[in-house]
Design a protein around this motif. Structure first.
Motif, mmCIF file in Angstrom:
data_model
loop_
_atom_site.group_PDB
_atom_site.id
_atom_site.type_symbol
_atom_site.label_atom_id
_atom_site.label_comp_id
_atom_site.label_asym_id
_atom_site.label_seq_id
_atom_site.Cartn_x
_atom_site.Cartn_y
_atom_site.Cartn_z
ATOM 1 N N ARG A 127 0.837 -1.201 0.000
ATOM 2 C CA ARG A 127 0.000 0.000 0.000
ATOM 3 C C ARG A 127 0.873 1.253 0.000
ATOM 4 N N GLU A 128 0.329 2.316 -0.524
ATOM 5 C CA GLU A 128 1.055 3.599 -0.512
ATOM 6 C C GLU A 128 1.318 4.003 0.930
ATOM 7 N N GLY A 129 2.542 4.380 1.226
ATOM 8 C CA GLY A 129 2.916 4.793 2.577
ATOM 9 C C GLY A 129 3.324 3.644 3.482
ATOM 10 N N GLU A 130 3.138 2.409 3.025
ATOM 11 C CA GLU A 130 3.508 1.248 3.845
ATOM 12 C C GLU A 130 5.018 1.068 3.852
ATOM 13 N N LYS A 131 5.573 0.751 5.011
ATOM 14 C CA LYS A 131 7.007 0.545 5.158
ATOM 15 C C LYS A 131 7.418 -0.816 4.590
ATOM 16 N N VAL A 132 8.688 -0.909 4.195
ATOM 17 C CA VAL A 132 9.218 -2.157 3.646
ATOM 18 C C VAL A 132 9.062 -3.302 4.639
ATOM 19 N N ASN A 133 9.468 -3.076 5.882
ATOM 20 C CA ASN A 133 9.378 -4.133 6.896
ATOM 21 C C ASN A 133 7.929 -4.582 7.123
#
Length: 218
Positions: A127-133
């Motif tokens: 999702r947009e804004g979701e962090k890689v981890n």
């Protein structure tokens, strides 16, 4: 003359996935020429008297011995906690039928759950804004649930899924990874590390840009 070493096939251990275990165990028993003891069982006792009956008695005694061997294989394949629930089954056929009745139904439920997880895995996307981890954790959670329901899934499937489902801001690093790495040998940890480095660089660039624009106002 060279000696030939024959490797004895291992007894398939029951791991909760009945259909897969039953297929392996059937193949194992067929290789031992004992499968008929599960399909047919021990012949019923006949009336006494006569040479023909004596021959039948010998066949029955031979079948009993084979049945003991098959029971031994089944007891070695099944966990003790399950064995304790089938100790009243006197023949290998009885044990086999009991296992099928106990676990084939639960296998069908697992199969249905696996189909749901497969669909969830297929539509999963960052999702947009979701962090890689966060995205890696979400993807691995679904993948591990699938494995728990019997799915055979190597790192390559997960690596390719993640590469095709990252947001567009990672397009450059996706292309870079695909061009400079052999995906068949790349681990999930290596892939995650590559995206984290890129994420940290973007974050540092944004912080620098914000600082620069603030400085311009004065």
């Amino acid at each position: 003359m060279a000696e030939t070493n024959f490797v004895q096939p291992a007894i398939p251990r029951f791991d909760g996935h009945y259909d897969h275990w039953a297929m392996l165990m059937e193949n194992f028993l067929r290789s031992k020429e004992y499968w008929h003891m599960v399909e047919i069982g021990i012949p019923a006792a006949a009336a006494e008297g006569g040479e023909e009956i004596e021959a039948q008695r010998k066949l029955r005694e031979d079948a009993k011995l084979k049945d003991l061997k098959v029971k031994n294989y089944l007891f070695q394949a099944i966990d003790r906690t399950i064995v304790e629930t089938i100790l009243n089954k006197e023949t290998a056929k009885g044990i086999w039928d009991s296992m099928r009745q106990k676990f084939q139904g639960s296998t069908k439920v697992k199969r249905a759950q696996l189909q749901t997880l497969r669909r969830e895995f297929e539509v999963l996307g960052m999702r947009e804004g979701e962090k890689v981890n966060e995205y890696f954790a979400c993807t691995l959670t679904v993948a591990n649930k699938m494995k728990g329901h019997g799915e055979r899934m190597g790192d390559l499937v997960i690596v390719e899924k993640i590469l095709r489902s990252m947001t567009r801001k990672y397009d450059y690093v996706v292309c870079l990874i695909e061009e400079s790495n052999d995906l068949t040998t790349m681990t999930i940890d290596e892939l995650q590390s590559s995206f984290l480095v890129h994420e940290q660089r973007m974050h540092a660039h944004w912080k620098f840009s914000d600082f620069f624009h603030k400085d311009e106002k004065f």
